[in-house]
Design an enzyme around this catalytic site. Sequence first.
Site, mmCIF file in Angstrom:
data_model
loop_
_atom_site.group_PDB
_atom_site.id
_atom_site.type_symbol
_atom_site.label_atom_id
_atom_site.label_comp_id
_atom_site.label_asym_id
_atom_site.label_seq_id
_atom_site.Cartn_x
_atom_site.Cartn_y
_atom_site.Cartn_z
ATOM 1 N N ASN A 13 0.986 48.339 85.864
ATOM 2 C CA ASN A 13 1.692 48.807 84.670
ATOM 3 C C ASN A 13 2.330 50.131 85.055
ATOM 4 O O ASN A 13 1.667 51.160 85.097
ATOM 5 C CB ASN A 13 0.732 48.968 83.493
ATOM 6 C CG ASN A 13 1.449 49.291 82.191
ATOM 7 O OD1 ASN A 13 2.643 49.584 82.175
ATOM 8 N ND2 ASN A 13 0.721 49.248 81.098
ATOM 9 N N ARG A 93 3.953 44.241 84.771
ATOM 10 C CA ARG A 93 4.295 44.219 83.349
ATOM 11 C C ARG A 93 5.758 44.632 83.219
ATOM 12 O O ARG A 93 6.160 45.710 83.662
ATOM 13 C CB ARG A 93 3.413 45.184 82.569
ATOM 14 C CG ARG A 93 3.743 45.210 81.077
ATOM 15 C CD ARG A 93 3.101 46.382 80.381
ATOM 16 N NE ARG A 93 3.477 46.436 78.973
ATOM 17 C CZ ARG A 93 3.433 47.535 78.225
ATOM 18 N NH1 ARG A 93 3.020 48.659 78.770
ATOM 19 N NH2 ARG A 93 3.794 47.504 76.970
ATOM 20 N N ASP A 150 6.486 41.404 77.963
ATOM 21 C CA ASP A 150 5.924 41.747 76.659
ATOM 22 C C ASP A 150 6.637 41.042 75.508
ATOM 23 O O ASP A 150 6.130 41.020 74.395
ATOM 24 C CB ASP A 150 5.994 43.258 76.443
ATOM 25 C CG ASP A 150 4.656 43.944 76.689
ATOM 26 O OD1 ASP A 150 3.622 43.267 76.577
ATOM 27 O OD2 ASP A 150 4.654 45.142 76.990
ATOM 28 N N LEU A 209 -2.264 49.478 68.069
ATOM 29 C CA LEU A 209 -1.980 50.842 67.639
ATOM 30 C C LEU A 209 -2.345 51.817 68.749
ATOM 31 O O LEU A 209 -3.518 51.956 69.105
ATOM 32 C CB LEU A 209 -2.760 51.180 66.367
ATOM 33 C CG LEU A 209 -2.593 50.211 65.189
ATOM 34 C CD1 LEU A 209 -3.429 50.668 64.000
ATOM 35 C CD2 LEU A 209 -1.126 50.054 64.807
#
Length: 372
Positions: A13, A93, A150, A209
């Site tokens: 990532n 990612r 994503d 979140l």
Amino acid sequence: MTQPLVPVLLVLNVGSSSIKFQVFERESLSVLMVGKVTGIGTSGLLSANLADAEAAPVRTALPTADHDSAMAAVIALIDEHDDGWRLAAVVHRVVHGGAAFHAPVVVTPEILAQLQALAPLAPLHQPHNLAGIAASQRLASHALDIACFDTAFHARMGPLFQAFALPGKLRDQGVRRYGFHGLSYEWLAHDLARTRPDLGQARVVAAHLGNGASLCAMQGGRSVDTTMGMTALDGLPMGTRSGAIDAGAVLYLQRELGMDADQVEHLLYQESGLKGLSGVSSDMQALQASADPQAAFAIDYFALKVAQYTAMLAVSMGGIDAMVFTGGIGENADTVRAAILARLPMLGNFETLVIPANEEKMMAMHAKQLLG
């Protein structure tokens, strides 16, 4: 006799100033190493911990760290490991897959060019994601590069949930809602199907979140609706991102206040959200610890918007059976969760759960399936 090398997957990532990584054994998907490189752009630090509890943690200073040198340090760590790992694939990612990419792919030069064209839709993320791929291709050419998106989890949302109220010729050119945090939501769907099959088929609002924040309406383990749109700027207020804002306000900033497009972009992506509301910090922990009334205002605003959007997504599914919290705020800020739920009595009784995010495991699962 020489022991055969252990094929491993390196899951990455890549951000603007850091690289988070995990190493998985290809077949069992057991985690062999977890680490990160911080301080990219200045003086970097590579830190990693091995699954073997007896192995000493790795701490290596990188005096002049850019993405290439950071990637080189990570790959060298894998190549030199005493357990004889062989890097089979580097799994990246990638935030935006646009309309073309609905599933993980092996990256080719043609695909990389397509992903570079999507960079304006995710300016905080896509260029750095692709810098990681470019570095990997140069430094670990013996391994396949796999991109996981994503946006892919939301690709099957219905037309009502994908469209903006714009002319068809613009929608046909890709001006539409895509949604993000899909790898996180896909993990939640997988985890619910495994541990709570009753909820795996139910109407669930999933709340990712953190510094980036969004909600997803999931029914039967699929995305029905989500709060982010064409870019990762839409929907909820975030750490430094504004979330949804009147498009006319953007025109006002440009025409009446004299801001150019770059200044507006910087404002909406870097100076807004919790940071802009509070004037204190973009970090929820810092806001909760602050005595500044504006910090409390920012937290209340955030909780209100999450609750409002939760009600919206309940409408999209015709009700709600459960709400699942994940991400840094969703998992750790119990008072924020309580403030959100306190605003939702009109939705009736529904179950609430907290499930840790694990996009890396989801990416490793995708890579294993793609490699066969």
